[in-house]
Design a protein around this motif. Structure first.
Motif, PDB file in Angstrom:
ATOM      1  N   ILE A  80       1.096   6.559  -6.874  1.00 38.35           N
ATOM      2  CA  ILE A  80      -0.080   7.361  -7.210  1.00 38.35           C
ATOM      3  C   ILE A  80       0.249   8.847  -7.199  1.00 38.35           C
ATOM      4  O   ILE A  80      -0.255   9.607  -8.030  1.00 38.35           O
ATOM      5  CB  ILE A  80      -1.240   7.031  -6.252  1.00 38.35           C
ATOM      6  N   VAL A  81       1.109   9.262  -6.289  1.00 43.46           N
ATOM      7  CA  VAL A  81       1.496  10.670  -6.206  1.00 43.46           C
ATOM      8  C   VAL A  81       2.096  11.139  -7.531  1.00 43.46           C
ATOM      9  O   VAL A  81       1.927  12.291  -7.933  1.00 43.46           O
ATOM     10  CB  VAL A  81       2.490  10.875  -5.045  1.00 43.46           C
ATOM     11  N   ASP A 136      10.767  12.102  -4.414  1.00 42.59           N
ATOM     12  CA  ASP A 136       9.835  11.056  -4.845  1.00 42.59           C
ATOM     13  C   ASP A 136      10.572   9.781  -5.236  1.00 42.59           C
ATOM     14  O   ASP A 136      10.122   8.674  -4.935  1.00 42.59           O
ATOM     15  CB  ASP A 136       8.995  11.547  -6.025  1.00 42.59           C
ATOM     16  N   VAL A 139       0.839  -1.201   0.000  1.00 44.65           N
ATOM     17  CA  VAL A 139       0.000   0.000   0.000  1.00 44.65           C
ATOM     18  C   VAL A 139       0.873   1.249   0.000  1.00 44.65           C
ATOM     19  O   VAL A 139       0.590   2.228  -0.708  1.00 44.65           O
ATOM     20  CB  VAL A 139      -0.974  -0.010   1.202  1.00 44.65           C
ATOM     21  N   GLU A 140       1.943   1.221   0.781  1.00 47.24           N
ATOM     22  CA  GLU A 140       2.856   2.370   0.816  1.00 47.24           C
ATOM     23  C   GLU A 140       3.497   2.609  -0.551  1.00 47.24           C
ATOM     24  O   GLU A 140       3.617   3.748  -1.004  1.00 47.24           O
ATOM     25  CB  GLU A 140       3.930   2.130   1.875  1.00 47.24           C
ATOM     26  N   ASP A 196       0.869   4.083  -2.836  1.00 45.48           N
ATOM     27  CA  ASP A 196       0.671   5.496  -2.529  1.00 45.48           C
ATOM     28  C   ASP A 196       1.770   6.357  -3.143  1.00 45.48           C
ATOM     29  O   ASP A 196       1.496   7.431  -3.683  1.00 45.48           O
ATOM     30  CB  ASP A 196       0.638   5.723  -1.019  1.00 45.48           C
TER      31      ASP A 196
END
Length: 89
Positions: free
Chosen positions: A46-47, A57, A39-40, A43
């Motif tokens: 997705i950013v 990033d 999930v991390e 995430d």
């Protein structure tokens, strides 16, 4: 207009015991570190859908990817550690 109805009976009968068993809950608990790591990573990815990646990033994605790999390694080690010696793989 005609109404649409199922022409076949339900394949899987509905049962009142739809709650997960203790064994299933234990399996989910064992997989939770991997789920959270994935999930991390998701995430972090997705950013980047709406903006270009910065150096920060890139580091975040690398760290998240490394956490996923470590969680997969740990899960695999736990799974092989559960086998009793002499069991067929």
């Amino acid at each position: 207009m005609k109404s649409i109805a199922a022409l076949q009976s339900i394949v899987t009968p509905w049962s009142d015991g739809l709650e997960p068993s203790d064994a299933e809950l234990d399996a989910i608990e064992q997989e939770m570190p991997l789920i959270l790591a994935e999930v991390e990573l998701l995430d972090a990815l997705i950013v980047l859908l709406d903006r270009p990646a910065s150096e920060f990033d890139g580091r975040r994605i690398r760290r998240a990817h490394n956490r996923v790999l470590a969680a997969r390694r740990d899960a695999a080690n736990r799974a092989t550690g559960m086998q009793v010696s002499g069991d067929a793989a």
